[in-house]
Design a protein around this motif. Structure first.
Motif, PDB file in Angstrom:
ATOM      1  N   GLY A 191       0.813  -1.207   0.000  1.00 53.98           N
ATOM      2  CA  GLY A 191       0.000   0.000   0.000  1.00 53.98           C
ATOM      3  C   GLY A 191       0.846   1.256   0.000  1.00 53.98           C
ATOM      4  O   GLY A 191       2.067   1.212   0.054  1.00 53.98           O
ATOM      5  N   PRO A 192       0.188   2.419  -0.072  1.00 55.17           N
ATOM      6  CA  PRO A 192       0.917   3.688  -0.139  1.00 55.17           C
ATOM      7  C   PRO A 192       1.380   4.136   1.240  1.00 55.17           C
ATOM      8  O   PRO A 192       0.849   3.716   2.275  1.00 55.17           O
ATOM      9  N   PHE A 193       2.357   5.020   1.257  1.00 54.31           N
ATOM     10  CA  PHE A 193       2.734   5.727   2.481  1.00 54.31           C
ATOM     11  C   PHE A 193       3.352   7.060   2.085  1.00 54.31           C
ATOM     12  O   PHE A 193       3.747   7.257   0.930  1.00 54.31           O
ATOM     13  N   VAL A 194       3.416   7.969   3.042  1.00 54.86           N
ATOM     14  CA  VAL A 194       3.895   9.323   2.788  1.00 54.86           C
ATOM     15  C   VAL A 194       4.967   9.691   3.801  1.00 54.86           C
ATOM     16  O   VAL A 194       4.837   9.380   4.989  1.00 54.86           O
ATOM     17  N   VAL A 195       6.021  10.355   3.312  1.00 58.12           N
ATOM     18  CA  VAL A 195       7.009  10.975   4.186  1.00 58.12           C
ATOM     19  C   VAL A 195       7.028  12.459   3.847  1.00 58.12           C
ATOM     20  O   VAL A 195       7.249  12.834   2.692  1.00 58.12           O
ATOM     21  N   VAL A 196       6.784  13.304   4.851  1.00 56.95           N
ATOM     22  CA  VAL A 196       6.703  14.747   4.650  1.00 56.95           C
ATOM     23  C   VAL A 196       7.897  15.410   5.324  1.00 56.95           C
ATOM     24  O   VAL A 196       8.128  15.233   6.521  1.00 56.95           O
ATOM     25  N   MET A 197       8.636  16.199   4.547  1.00 56.38           N
ATOM     26  CA  MET A 197       9.769  16.975   5.051  1.00 56.38           C
ATOM     27  C   MET A 197       9.265  18.392   5.298  1.00 56.38           C
ATOM     28  O   MET A 197       8.954  19.121   4.346  1.00 56.38           O
ATOM     29  N   VAL A 198       9.157  18.776   6.565  1.00 53.02           N
ATOM     30  CA  VAL A 198       8.588  20.075   6.930  1.00 53.02           C
ATOM     31  C   VAL A 198       9.712  21.078   7.182  1.00 53.02           C
ATOM     32  O   VAL A 198      10.596  20.844   7.998  1.00 53.02           O
ATOM     33  N   GLY A 199       9.665  22.207   6.489  1.00 58.12           N
ATOM     34  CA  GLY A 199      10.643  23.261   6.693  1.00 58.12           C
ATOM     35  C   GLY A 199      10.390  24.017   7.985  1.00 58.12           C
ATOM     36  O   GLY A 199       9.339  23.901   8.609  1.00 58.12           O
ATOM     37  N   ALA A 200      11.391  24.815   8.405  1.00 57.26           N
ATOM     38  CA  ALA A 200      11.261  25.627   9.613  1.00 57.26           C
ATOM     39  C   ALA A 200      12.100  26.886   9.468  1.00 57.26           C
ATOM     40  O   ALA A 200      12.978  26.963   8.608  1.00 57.26           O
ATOM     41  N   ILE A 201      11.835  27.870  10.302  1.00 54.75           N
ATOM     42  CA  ILE A 201      12.533  29.145  10.199  1.00 54.75           C
ATOM     43  C   ILE A 201      14.048  28.951  10.295  1.00 54.75           C
ATOM     44  O   ILE A 201      14.527  28.182  11.136  1.00 54.75           O
ATOM     45  N   LEU A 202      14.763  29.569   9.390  1.00 59.11           N
ATOM     46  CA  LEU A 202      16.226  29.517   9.259  1.00 59.11           C
ATOM     47  C   LEU A 202      16.733  28.184   8.708  1.00 59.11           C
ATOM     48  O   LEU A 202      17.897  28.080   8.334  1.00 59.11           O
ATOM     49  N   VAL A 203      15.872  27.173   8.628  1.00 54.37           N
ATOM     50  CA  VAL A 203      16.362  25.828   8.314  1.00 54.37           C
ATOM     51  C   VAL A 203      15.478  25.152   7.268  1.00 54.37           C
ATOM     52  O   VAL A 203      15.185  23.964   7.348  1.00 54.37           O
ATOM     53  N   SER A 204      15.041  25.916   6.284  1.00 62.41           N
ATOM     54  CA  SER A 204      13.973  25.431   5.404  1.00 62.41           C
ATOM     55  C   SER A 204      14.476  24.830   4.096  1.00 62.41           C
ATOM     56  O   SER A 204      13.735  24.766   3.120  1.00 62.41           O
ATOM     57  N   SER A 205      15.707  24.367   4.046  1.00 68.63           N
ATOM     58  CA  SER A 205      16.264  23.806   2.814  1.00 68.63           C
ATOM     59  C   SER A 205      16.196  22.288   2.840  1.00 68.63           C
ATOM     60  O   SER A 205      16.618  21.650   3.804  1.00 68.63           O
ATOM     61  N   VAL A 206      15.655  21.716   1.748  1.00 66.22           N
ATOM     62  CA  VAL A 206      15.453  20.266   1.647  1.00 66.22           C
ATOM     63  C   VAL A 206      16.052  19.755   0.346  1.00 66.22           C
ATOM     64  O   VAL A 206      15.855  20.357  -0.714  1.00 66.22           O
ATOM     65  N   ALA A 207      16.782  18.651   0.420  1.00 69.67           N
ATOM     66  CA  ALA A 207      17.313  17.985  -0.778  1.00 69.67           C
ATOM     67  C   ALA A 207      16.922  16.521  -0.735  1.00 69.67           C
ATOM     68  O   ALA A 207      16.834  15.923   0.340  1.00 69.67           O
ATOM     69  N   THR A 208      16.683  15.925  -1.921  1.00 74.20           N
ATOM     70  CA  THR A 208      16.351  14.506  -2.015  1.00 74.20           C
ATOM     71  C   THR A 208      17.435  13.773  -2.800  1.00 74.20           C
ATOM     72  O   THR A 208      18.200  14.389  -3.550  1.00 74.20           O
ATOM     73  N   VAL A 209      17.475  12.456  -2.654  1.00 74.85           N
ATOM     74  CA  VAL A 209      18.485  11.682  -3.371  1.00 74.85           C
ATOM     75  C   VAL A 209      18.150  11.559  -4.853  1.00 74.85           C
ATOM     76  O   VAL A 209      19.033  11.268  -5.665  1.00 74.85           O
ATOM     77  N   TRP A 210      16.893  11.788  -5.226  1.00 78.02           N
ATOM     78  CA  TRP A 210      16.503  11.630  -6.638  1.00 78.02           C
ATOM     79  C   TRP A 210      16.497  12.963  -7.391  1.00 78.02           C
ATOM     80  O   TRP A 210      16.606  12.980  -8.599  1.00 78.02           O
TER      81      TRP A 210
END
Length: 281
Positions: A191-210
């Motif tokens: 079945g499906p699942f979700v992973v959510v990367m939540v940003g925050a003040i001063l630290v809102s940068s997100v990178a993925t392996v793909w």
């Protein structure tokens, strides 16, 4: 309302985050050594777990912050049906999603539809379960797969960049559904699942392996990206993303996929440890 909470509403979140983004990549030796040394001392960072234990050898602060660990520093639970913790940190909250709503803290909740960016995507999780993990500056900041999954879609949802520290989570309504975030939809073996990367003040940068760096740029509207047919499959415990600086990870599971362990708020957790048990069929 406390002064710290009041500041969360009036500070120029994105402007400050852009400044921090560049400041943490400045290679000027006295600057980056001061930043790194300050975090190591103030947060008691365990550098013996790092692949490169010399904190001042990193090119810049962000390289230190997103450091790799030694291969033996973390391990996946040996039970193949164990649901793995996706990040080092502390449990913010966990439990059942009740009629589509997710508990935040002290009477605060928000809807799965708000978090994911639309009602249809939230339907599989209406009566499912969730785990929210808060990463502090001392933690390992790479996020790993809780189980094997094939990437179906990412959704970059625009928003504020409030702090996700406990004081803000308790005081700011629907905080996780208001902050800028990257929603990663996976299809698992059952079945499906979700992973959510939540940003925050001063630290809102997100990178993925793909996809590499995804945030910034910040979004002004919802951005969807389909990965159907690209066969991007990540194994259980494989690295999937990282925070360039820290924040919060939220995992959503549909009803019947797994039974969560009795996780307690503020409980310290590590990548790869068991946080629940998946259904075998």
């Amino acid at each position: 309302m406390t002064f710290n909470v009041f500041l969360q509403y009036i500070l120029p979140h994105r402007f400050l985050s852009r400044i921090v983004y560049w400041a943490t990549r400045w290679t000027f030796t006295p600057w980056k050594n001061w930043l790194i040394g300050t975090i190591v001392r103030n947060y008691d960072v365990n550098m013996s777990e790092a692949a490169q234990p010399d904190a001042l050898s990193y090119q810049h602060f962000n390289a230190f912050f997103t450091r790799k660990l030694r291969p033996d520093a973390r391990a996946a639970d040996a039970d193949p049906l164990a649901l793995l913790c996706p990040a080092d940190g502390r449990i913010s909250q966990s439990g059942a999603i009740v009629d589509g709503r997710i508990f935040q803290a002290k009477g605060q909740d928000y809807s799965a539809a708000e978090l994911l960016g639309d009602e249809a995507s939230a339907q599989p999780y209406r009566d499912g379960s969730f785990v929210t993990v808060y990463l502090s500056p001392r933690d390992y900041h790479r996020v790993h797969m809780p189980m094997k999954g094939t990437l179906r879609e990412t959704v970059h949802v625009p928003g504020r960049i409030f702090s996700v520290a406990p004081f803000a989570v308790e005081a700011i309504p629907r905080l996780f559904a208001r902050n800028e975030r990257l929603v990663c939809h996976f299809d698992g073996e059952h079945g499906p699942f979700v992973v959510v990367m939540v940003g925050a003040i001063l630290v809102s940068s997100v990178a993925t392996v793909w996809d590499g760096l995804v945030i910034p740029p910040y979004a002004s509207s919802i951005r969807r990206k389909s990965f159907e047919g690209q066969n991007i499959t990540l194994d259980r415990f494989a690295e999937m993303a990282r925070f360039n600086m820290g924040s919060t990870v939220i995992m959503l599971l549909p009803a019947g996929m797994a039974a969560l362990d009795a996780l307690q708020p503020l409980q310290h957790v590590l990548v790869g440890q068991r946080i629940g048990h998946r259904s075998p069929g």
